[in-house]
Design an enzyme around this catalytic site. Structure first.
Site, PDB file in Angstrom:
ATOM      1  CD  GLU A 508      29.801   8.699   4.004  1.00 55.47           C
ATOM      2  OE1 GLU A 508      30.224   8.051   4.965  1.00 55.47           O
ATOM      3  OE2 GLU A 508      30.526   9.071   3.057  1.00 55.47           O
ATOM      4  CB  SER A 509      24.845   6.474   8.324  1.00 52.45           C
ATOM      5  OG  SER A 509      23.691   7.221   7.945  1.00 52.45           O
TER       6      SER A 509
END
Length: 648
Positions: A508-509
């Site tokens: 995700e990040s």
């Protein structure tokens, strides 16, 4: 005198630092506090203390940021020497280009177009471009001399700023707009722009060609209209064929079965080039394949196996269709037709090995699977699991020469990026960092930079940076284990494996606790503020503002509860839950009717490329984090031993 100055500076810092958090006071260096104090003094007009603080920071990496703020208030032509000096001195900092742009903007406000052109690169801002062109006209240039520049500005599929109206009108009045120029803009607008602009452009087309405007407007409003027997007047195939292509491509994604029928009825109504036919058939096949429509297999069986054979996306969906229908011999045949670069992909090697296994070629299959099992990726882990072999981490630590490390650490951009990162100025830190990386001459320097970023706790930048050097085996940098305790704690709370939560964060990040997406998702697990508000009430999570999501423990708690809830809602299926985390639960409900298949086949058949790749990466990262945590994980056994999809 020096003692007195230092005493005054220290006093100023101590007074101003009361406004900073207790954390800041305990972790910021003396120079960092002096820099913050200088900024505050300047903002409040306390120039006496500002100058004292600034003098003390002459050798501090962020000194140019103080000069930059001063120059922003002096964007006058008389200060041009100072502005030019700053741009030259700090040419390798993003501050230089930023100050230059601010000066350009001020010159435009002052209508100093002659000087503006010395700084401005034509073509970057339509509003400025048009102001410069108008100024050239007033200075004696002819519209004919400016023709190419005006045409470039006019020929876009959208309306330009009102500042362009005058020069456009002069250009039009000169008779410069012919049918070809107008149709170029019309064609682009038909595909990308508004119906209103299409109607405006009608006046510039030749009279006998204007009938296409009505056809385009109707097709944009309702692509199914092309199915009407008399819709195409067959007056000019070159003008009418693009309308059919546009309508069929739009209709293919809106209603697959209708699109298939319309294509059978319309493909012979007007002459079509082979390129037009290919554009339509490619889109129609992809649309049919993503929904597991039987007509996709029919298309393949009608001697279309080698159609679009260099197109990786089409080949992927050929594979997915054949896997769903267990056409193992055809998969081997398709593999033999692929370009070499696609044959070398682990995806095609894996599935060809399975096809060989299914058709009795056990030795060939085993050899390929054994080679793949050495790899640290999705297909390598599938192969290893099939062979009942342990998954490989294949870690190789960076070994960099001291002179390379020193050179990178002492570069101005890296020094500024480090200070900005520690001061939580993440946007500016990233700009400085990217500028430095773009200037690096060797993979070793890039690797050194990634090592420094990781050591500072700037994990996502370390991951992104080392990827640029393609050094894939430094798994400590590529797969950080920071915040491990928070993941383990939350895993117990929501009854999910901690390695799954870490794998989601990694995808995700890129393990960036301060990451903010364009869509407004925050932190490690990319949580939306609306989700945080809802879940904070539901699970009694301490949350008040979106900045709380930048705190790792808060973000992990919200994201873990969200994933856990999806896992329960979707029958404790980790593939569904992960896909829902990426694309939303409603997408899973849409995809279930496309059929029940072995889970590894269902993953290959996920309609969204982004979600399909997301699942493969999250499952791989989950297994990697299990290895790093020293725990067992059965996700690849799950993928190989279950079925997914359908109503069950």
């Amino acid at each position: 005198m020096r003692v007195t100055a230092n005493f005054l500076i220290a006093s100023t810092i101590s007074l101003i630092s009361f406004t900073f958090s207790s954390k800041a006071q305990s972790t910021y260096s003396t120079e960092q506090l002096a820099f913050l104090a200088a900024e505050k003094a300047y903002a409040h007009g306390d120039l006496v203390n500002y100058r004292k603080l600034k003098r003390s920071l002459k050798d501090y990496p962020l000194y140019p940021y103080l000069e930059y703020k001063e120059l922003l208030k002096k964007l006058d032509v008389k200060n041009r020497p100072d502005i030019d000096a700053f741009i030259t001195t700090y040419a390798n900092s993003p501050l230089a280009s930023s100050l230059k742009q601010q000066f350009i903007n001020q010159l435009a406000v002052d209508k100093n177009y002659k000087l503006l052109q010395e700084y401005y690169s034509y073509g970057r801002d339509a509003k400025l471009d048009c102001k410069i062109l108008i100024n050239k006209l007033t200075q004696g240039s002819t519209i004919k001399e400016l023709h190419d520049d005006v045409e470039d500005l006019w020929s876009v599929p959208k309306s330009q700023p009102k500042e362009c109206d005058t020069v456009f009108q002069k250009w039009i009045d000169s008779g410069a707009v012919n049918h070809n120029i107008a149709y170029h803009r019309f064609y682009r607008t038909a595909h990308e722009g508004s119906i209103g602009l299409l109607k405006y452009l009608e006046r510039f087309l030749d009279h006998d060609k204007r009938y296409i405007v009505d056809l385009w407007v109707k097709a944009k409003k309702d692509p199914g209209v092309v199915n009407r027997r008399n819709f195409f007047p067959a007056r000019d195939a070159n003008l009418e064929a693009p309308i059919l292509v546009f309508a069929m491509q739009r209709l293919s994604w809106d209603d697959r079965n209708k699109a298939y029928k319309v294509w059978q009825r319309t493909k012979n109504r007007i002459p079509l080039s082979q390129n037009h036919v290919d554009d339509i058939e490619r889109t129609l096949f992809l649309a049919l394949a993503t929904e597991n429509n039987p007509k996709a297999l029919d298309w393949l069986d009608k001697n279309h196996l080698n159609k679009f054979i260099t197109d990786e996306l089409v080949n992927h969906w050929k594979l997915a269709v054949l896997l769903r229908n267990e056409r193992w011999e055809t998969i081997k045949e398709l593999y033999s037709l692929l370009p070499i670069n696609q044959q070398k992909s682990h995806q095609w090697q894996y599935w060809t090995a399975i096809a060989q296994q299914k058709t009795g070629e056990q030795e060939e299959s085993a050899l390929t699977l054994k080679l793949l099992a050495e790899e640290r990726d999705y297909y390598g882990y599938l192969a290893a699991t099939r062979l009942k072999q342990p998954l490989k981490l294949n870690h190789v630590a960076l070994k960099l020469p001291p002179d390379v490390l020193k050179r990178v650490e002492e570069s101005d951009n890296v020094k500024r990026a480090k200070e900005l990162f520690e001061l939580e100025r993440y946007i500016n830190a990233t700009r400085e960092w990217r500028t430095q990386i773009s200037r690096m001459n060797s993979d070793e320097e890039i690797q050194a930079a990634s090592q420094f970023a990781h050591s500072w706790g700037w994990y996502n930048q370390g991951i992104v940076t080392i990827a640029k050097s393609k050094f894939w085996d430094e798994t400590d940098i590529r797969f950080p284990t920071a915040f491990k305790e928070s993941y383990i704690k939350m895993a117990k709370k929501v009854n999910l494996p901690p390695q799954w939560l870490m794998g989601v964060s990694r995808q995700e990040s890129a393990y960036g606790p301060l990451a903010v997406s364009p869509a407004g998702a925050y932190g490690l697990m990319q949580v939306m503020p609306a989700t945080a508000r809802s879940y904070s009430r539901k699970f009694n999570i301490p949350y008040s503002t979106r900045r709380d999501l930048l705190k790792p423990h808060v973000n992990i708690e919200v994201g873990s509860h969200y994933l856990g809830l999806r896992y329960k809602q979707l029958g404790q299926n980790p593939i569904y839950a992960s896909a829902a985390y990426n694309a939303g639960k409603h997408r899973i409900d849409e995809w279930k009717p496309f059929g029940r298949h072995p889970t590894e086949v269902w993953i290959e058949s996920i309609p969204y490329t982004e979600t399909r790749d997301y699942i493969k990466k999250v499952m791989t990262y989950r297994a990697i984090y299990a290895l790093k945590l020293g725990v067992d994980d059965d996700i690849f056994e799950y993928i190989l031993s279950t079925e997914t999809g359908g109503d069950i």
